[in-house]
Design a protein around this motif. Structure first.
Motif, mmCIF file in Angstrom:
data_model
loop_
_atom_site.group_PDB
_atom_site.id
_atom_site.type_symbol
_atom_site.label_atom_id
_atom_site.label_comp_id
_atom_site.label_asym_id
_atom_site.label_seq_id
_atom_site.Cartn_x
_atom_site.Cartn_y
_atom_site.Cartn_z
ATOM 1 N N ASP A 83 0.964 -1.180 -0.046
ATOM 2 C CA ASP A 83 0.019 0.044 -0.089
ATOM 3 C C ASP A 83 0.943 1.255 0.094
ATOM 4 O O ASP A 83 0.174 2.472 0.052
ATOM 5 N N GLU B 191 9.655 -1.528 -10.923
ATOM 6 C CA GLU B 191 8.499 -1.961 -10.501
ATOM 7 C C GLU B 191 8.181 -3.497 -10.516
ATOM 8 O O GLU B 191 7.458 -4.138 -9.615
ATOM 9 N N LYS C 166 6.964 -6.058 -7.678
ATOM 10 C CA LYS C 166 5.679 -7.022 -7.854
ATOM 11 C C LYS C 166 6.077 -8.332 -7.729
ATOM 12 O O LYS C 166 5.160 -9.304 -6.800
ATOM 13 N N ARG D 257 3.277 7.757 -3.971
ATOM 14 C CA ARG D 257 2.005 6.627 -3.909
ATOM 15 C C ARG D 257 2.914 5.429 -4.707
ATOM 16 O O ARG D 257 3.659 5.603 -5.749
ATOM 17 N N PRO E 179 3.148 2.242 -6.879
ATOM 18 C CA PRO E 179 2.497 1.962 -8.280
ATOM 19 C C PRO E 179 1.348 0.896 -8.154
ATOM 20 O O PRO E 179 1.091 0.274 -7.303
ATOM 21 N N ALA E 180 0.665 1.151 -9.015
ATOM 22 C CA ALA E 180 -0.650 0.508 -9.160
ATOM 23 C C ALA E 180 -0.425 -0.989 -9.101
ATOM 24 O O ALA E 180 -1.163 -1.823 -8.445
ATOM 25 N N ALA E 181 0.304 -1.370 -9.771
ATOM 26 C CA ALA E 181 0.992 -2.908 -9.858
ATOM 27 C C ALA E 181 1.174 -3.452 -8.508
ATOM 28 O O ALA E 181 0.735 -4.602 -8.354
ATOM 29 N N TRP E 182 1.634 -2.847 -7.608
ATOM 30 C CA TRP E 182 1.760 -3.152 -6.346
ATOM 31 C C TRP E 182 0.567 -3.346 -5.324
ATOM 32 O O TRP E 182 0.586 -4.463 -4.852
ATOM 33 N N THR E 183 -0.103 -2.186 -5.663
ATOM 34 C CA THR E 183 -1.137 -2.324 -4.714
ATOM 35 C C THR E 183 -2.338 -3.490 -5.035
ATOM 36 O O THR E 183 -3.283 -3.734 -4.377
ATOM 37 N N HIS E 184 -2.199 -4.107 -6.355
ATOM 38 C CA HIS E 184 -3.104 -4.942 -6.763
ATOM 39 C C HIS E 184 -2.376 -6.408 -6.656
ATOM 40 O O HIS E 184 -2.833 -7.397 -7.105
#
Ligand code: C2E
Ligand code: MG
Ligand code: MG
Ligand code: MG
Length: 292
Positions: A52, A242, A246, A278, A280-285
């Motif tokens: 997050d 990233e 991941k 923030r 990366p979106a790839a991590w938060t998912h």
């Protein structure tokens, strides 16, 4: 004739050794002066929970603002002074400065665990624990568990008996301990059992190469399994991209540090960074859900 050559060789060696010794003395004297002249500074590299993006702490990394040579990395001066009294003195300065920084950040509402690198020679000083206790007492605004000491796995193994005692004594003070560059020292399970550290810091070489080297990936998985078995926290250093983050999350490694998150930076820069970064979106998912 042979005797003569031998003699010359001896003199040559002697002269070289003499130059090396004098060079070391010069560096030590110069560092001494730099401490007095306030030429050292700590930069801070964030440590985050990748899932997050929460900022959980930072590592303090020393730099020398050399008036002629510019900003010097630790590799350029620490090896020359490491085991010398001056190296210990610099180490004390680092702890002191880190404690001041923790207090300053707390006062500004930034509650971070700050990690400080400690040379094994410093830990081996007979008065290490008592002077740490005194430093903590002089900083009542700093909860001891906000300070974490990182010692190289390789140097901890040189004197497991003593280092584990020191780690134990620090734990009694509430100070956390991490084994740095973990995986490079071939530590056996026995050693890990005997070193009561809170954190294993996976060396960046494994992280860097895990994407294309199955061997490094296996080592990484092994270290993560080890950390789980011994109930140690684990953090990966060298998260440069990233993709690294991941894959680490997929393997169950939650914490990361590296250029792909942020480079080491001055304290004020970290405050600004903390306000805007923030994940990366790839991590938060990716990774496990919090309730698992
Ligand atoms: P370390 O404790 O393993 O610190 C990590 C080093 O890797 C730092 O180099 C950091 O800038 C760098 N790094 C961080 N993320 C990445 C990344 O994604 N990719 C790559 N390639 N590198 C990354 P730095 O600041 O030059 O420090 C080098 C070493 O010097 C440290 O390794 C630590 O062992 C030592 N050191 C630094 N500050 C101190 C100090 O105050 N006292 C002592 N005794 N040693 C220190
Ligand atoms: Mg370190
Ligand atoms: Mg390291
Ligand atoms: Mg290192």
């Amino acid at each position: 004739q042979a005797k003569q050559a031998g003699k010359n060789r001896y003199h040559l060696f002697d002269a070289e050794q003499d130059r090396a010794v004098r060079g070391r003395h010069e560096v030590i004297a110069r560092v001494q002066r730099a401490i007095a002249d306030n030429e050292f500074v700590l930069h801070y590299q964030p440590k985050v929970r990748m899932r997050d993006g929460a900022l959980i702490g930072a590592e303090a990394l020393i730099r020398w603002m050399h008036p002629e040579r510019g900003l010097l990395a630790p590799a350029e001066f620490l090896p020359h002074i490491d085991t010398h009294r001056t190296g210990i003195e610099l180490g004390e300065w680092v702890i002191q400065t880190a404690l001041n920084q923790i207090a300053e950040w707390r006062a500004a509402g930034l509650d971070l665990t700050l990690s400080v690198n400690i040379a094994a020679s410093h830990l081996q000083q007979a008065d290490f624990v008592s002077s740490l206790r005194a430093l903590l007492a002089a900083h009542p605004a700093v909860p001891p568990h906000r300070l974490e000491l990182e010692v190289l796995e390789t140097s901890a193994l040189e004197d497991v008996e003593l280092i584990s005692e020191v780690i134990g004594a620090c734990a009694e003070l509430g100070v956390r301990f991490a084994l740095d560059d973990f995986g490079t020292g071939y530590s056996s399970l026995t050693y890990l059992k005997r070193l009561p550290v809170d954190v294993l810091k996976i060396d960046q070489s494994f992280v860097r190469d895990m994407l294309h080297d199955p061997g490094d990936l296996s080592i990484l998985e092994g270290v993560l399994g080890l950390a789980r078995a011994f109930h140690r926290e684990v953090i990966a250093e060298g998260v440069e991209t990233e993709a690294h983050g991941k894959l680490l999350l997929q393997l169950g490694c939650e914490l990361g540090q590296g250029y792909g998150i942020a480079r080491p930076m001055p304290a004020e820069a970290l405050e600004r960074w903390a306000g805007q970064w923030r994940a990366p979106a790839a991590w938060t998912h990716t990774g496990r859900l919090p309730q698992e």
